[in-house]
Write a protein that holds these residues in place. Structure first.
Motif: not given
Length: 171
Positions: A38, A40, A46, A48, A61, A64
Motif C-alpha cells: 500500500s 498512501s 506498508s 496491507a 495497513n 510499515s
C-alpha cells in the motif's frame, strides 16, 4: 476484481473511499488472508491486509516498510512471513514482515535501486529467488537470497532481456 470458479468477474470498489495505490496482491496460506503493498500517497509504504465483502473491499495497513517503492512480494506459507523488494535510486532491500508485527526488518540488500524482479520463496530450501538487473553492465542475473544470513548469490546470467516496465516476473 474478483473472479469466481465459473469465470464471472466482479469489480470491487474501495469501501473506504480513500485514494491509495494497492499493488502486488498475494494470498498467505498461513493466515488465510490477502495482503498487498500500500502506498498512501505521501504517508509511506506498508503491507496491507485486504478484506472483501460483497462488491467492496477494504485494506488495512498492518506493517510499515522501512524503504519506499515496494515492487514485489512473496510469502513463506509455512510461517506466514512475507518478503518484499523495496528500494531507493541506488539500493534495493529485501524486507521481511509478519502479520501481527507493526514494522518490517531488512534481511538483504544490494546495489541497483528497485531492479529486483519476481521475488519468490522456495519452500524446499527456504531460500528466496529473483531476477536482478546487473550493474554496471547491462543484463540480468538469476539470484538466490538467503533470508537468514542476507547473502545474495548469482546462479546464472540470463541470456535474454527482462521487460522492467511492470516490475514483475514469474518464476
Amino acid at each position: 476484481y474478483k473472479i469466481n470458479l465459473s469465470g464471472t468477474i466482479t469489480a470491487l470498489s474501495n469501501s473506504s473511499g480513500i485514494l491509495r495505490y494497492y499493488g502486488c496482491p498475494i494470498y498467505n496460506k498461513a493466515t488465510n488472508k490477502l495482503y498487498c503493498i500500500s502506498d498512501s500517497f505521501g504517508g509511506g509504504y506498508s503491507v496491507a491486509e485486504i478484506a472483501t465483502s460483497g462488491i467492496t473491499y477494504s485494506a488495512t495497513n498492518i506493517s510499515s516498510l522501512l524503504h519506499p517503492h515496494g515492487r514485489s512480494i512473496t510469502v513463506d506459507n509455512a510461517t506466514g512471513d512475507m518478503y518484499l523488494v523495496t528500494g531507493d535510486t541506488s539500493v534495493y532491500f529485501v524486507e521481511k514482515c509478519h502479520p501481527g508485527i507493526s514494522s518490517s526488518t531488512i534481511v538483504a540488500s544490494g546495489i541497483g535501486g528497485w531492479d529486483l524482479y519476481g521475488l519468490r520463496f522456495n519452500k524446499n530450501d527456504a531460500m528466496l529467488y529473483g531476477i536482478r538487473q546487473s550493474y554496471p553492465a547491462p543484463g540480468y542475473d538469476f539470484i538466490k537470497i538467503n533470508p537468514s544470513s542476507g547473502s545474495i548469490s548469482k546462479i546464472t546470467t540470463l541470456s535474454f532481456e527482462v521487460n522492467s516496465d511492470f516490475y514483475s516476473a514469474s518464476i
